[in-house]
Design an enzyme around this catalytic site. Structure first.
Site, short mmCIF file in Angstrom:
data_model
loop_
_atom_site.label_atom_id
_atom_site.label_comp_id
_atom_site.label_asym_id
_atom_site.label_seq_id
_atom_site.Cartn_x
_atom_site.Cartn_y
_atom_site.Cartn_z
N ASP A 1 32.39 66.80 -25.91
CA ASP A 1 31.12 66.10 -26.10
C ASP A 1 31.18 65.02 -27.17
OD1 ASP A 1 29.73 67.31 -24.08
OD2 ASP A 1 28.84 68.87 -25.33
N ARG B 1 25.41 63.93 -20.91
CA ARG B 1 25.76 63.24 -22.15
C ARG B 1 25.50 61.74 -22.12
NH1 ARG B 1 24.53 67.86 -23.61
NH2 ARG B 1 26.08 69.16 -24.63
N SER C 1 27.55 79.94 -27.56
CA SER C 1 27.34 78.50 -27.57
C SER C 1 26.88 78.11 -26.17
CB SER C 1 28.65 77.78 -27.93
OG SER C 1 28.46 76.39 -27.87
N ASP D 1 23.34 74.76 -34.94
CA ASP D 1 24.23 73.68 -35.37
C ASP D 1 23.46 72.43 -35.78
OD1 ASP D 1 26.02 75.56 -34.46
OD2 ASP D 1 27.28 74.14 -33.38
#
Length: 412
Positions: A131, A102, A185, A20
């Site tokens: 996210d 994050r 993923s 990605d």
């Protein structure tokens, strides 16, 4: 590119080197014609990060614009440990392994943008997930002037199939899993590994054995229990089996122990902040042990009132982290309360690791509130007068008697 949006001059991309973000790197170059700076965080994901550098170079990024930063100690010390002081668990099960990484990534994105003169940052989170919210709330809290580019909300590549086609068209290397297929993923760091997508999108299907990347199957775990001891100081783990270690080293060691004994595997359907349910397989071996141990030492060092208050705010605290509000005033206020409760959470916990379970079997502390003479079934030398309980019960029963008398009266 929308004509209404001024093109950024320089963008810092949160870059993993995976499919990605490699496609996003190329897309930023072609769509905006801007200079791209890559930031790859070493959060202890257990992967060699040099390939990310090489792939960035392959895609035309200058060496001076490639930032690979070892954040393992900062991650555990300043994010994981404060969260574990709260015993934070989202929806009763999830130890927030992706969520807690994050805010640190957002913090470093902003710092690198400020240091390099970039006017924008970019991330690879999709428009369906949490996210995107976490990254962008973090950036907004730390530097509202920085623009955020979220390609998944802008481009017309709307599926994994289209991504693969774009990668092939632009000669971007595509990783394969051990079965020769495009991988799940996956998000990984020192606290956990998560796997989503493919067969896991159907919650009625059992996750295949090959999904787990860290933890051995319980059936294959050792048949002999292992006893370990974890020492805490003010709520944070500081040593394992008497050996003082850094925060990242402690979590690394606990991961090894937990993975070996099949501890910390979770198949979970959660409620995303954006409104949908999603299913993932989470592996949190060291964190599962750490949570059990921390609760074990709190059992003898934390006052019941403080402990129950702390437990009552934990779901709200966990939700704030899950939803991306690490840098919010309310999370910081709750953290101050939580940290205050940890002043005397110091001591040692002994645990038994066996077949998928970490279980506290002993705990001791110089700050213990446990009084054996008060709870003993033997002679207590006058430490506790059992007759006192009669008045205690009588007063606590007063309102119940009043309610019962009222109900009996009005029902006649």
């Amino acid at each position: 590119m929308s004509a209404q949006k001024p093109a950024p001059k320089k963008v810092v991309l949160a870059y993993s080197g995976g499919l990605d973000t490699s496609i996003i790197l190329k897309w930023l170059q072609t769509e905006y014609g801007c200079e791209v700076v890559t930031f790859t965080a070493d959060l202890g994901q257990g992967e060699e990060l040099e390939p990310a550098r090489q792939k960035a170079l392959l895609l035309g990024i200058k060496e001076e614009n490639i930032h690979i930063v070892d954040l393992r100690e900062e991650f555990v010390r300043d994010f994981v440990f404060p969260m574990f002081r709260a015993n934070a668990v989202y929806e009763g099960l999830y130890l927030l392994g992706t969520s807690i990484a994050r805010p640190l990534i957002s913090k470093k994105l902003v710092e690198i943008a400020q240091a390099t003169g970039a006017d924008a940052v970019a991330h690879g989170a999709t428009g369906k997930g949490n996210d995107q919210v976490r990254f962008e709330l973090g950036v907004a809290a730390l530097d509202p002037a920085i623009k955020v580019i979220a390609p998944w909300r802008e481009w017309d590549l709307m599926s994994r199939t289209q991504l693969l086609a774009f990668a092939e068209e632009n000669q971007i290397p595509i990783a394969k899993d051990k079965r020769g297929e495009a991988p799940f993923s996956v998000d990984a760091n020192l606290l956990h590994t998560s796997s989503e997508g493919k067969i896991l999108e159907n919650p009625a299907e059992e996750a295949p054995d090959y999904v787990a990347q860290r933890i051995v199957a319980v059936e294959d775990a050792p048949n002999t229990p292992e006893i370990i001891e974890i020492t805490f100081e003010k709520g944070d783990a500081t040593a394992i089996n008497g050996e003082a270690m850094s925060p990242a080293s402690i979590l690394t060691k606990l991961n090894e122990l937990g993975a070996k004994h099949g501890i910390g595997l979770l198949d979970f359907v959660e409620n995303r902040f954006v409104g949908m349910k999603s299913r993932g397989v989470y592996e949190t071996p060291g964190g599962t042990i750490l949570l059990e141990a921390h609760r074990g030492i709190e059992q003898i060092t934390l006052d019941s009132g403080a402990g129950h208050l702390k437990d009552s705010i934990m779901p709200r605290y966990a939700e704030l982290i899950y939803n991306g509000f690490w840098f919010s005033p309310e999370r910081e206020a709750l953290q101050a309360l939580i940290d205050h409760t940890q002043e005397y959470v110091t001591g040692t916990v002994r645990l038994k690791l066996y077949k998928g379970v970490a279980r506290t079997i002993a705990r001791w502390s110089d700050y213990s509130l446990y009084s054996e003479k008060h709870v003993t079934f033997e002679e207590d030398a006058g430490a506790y007068d059992q007759k006192d309980a009669a008045g205690f019960i009588h007063l606590n029963a007063l309102r119940l008697r009043l309610v019962a008398n009222r109900n009996a009266r009005v029902k006649k």
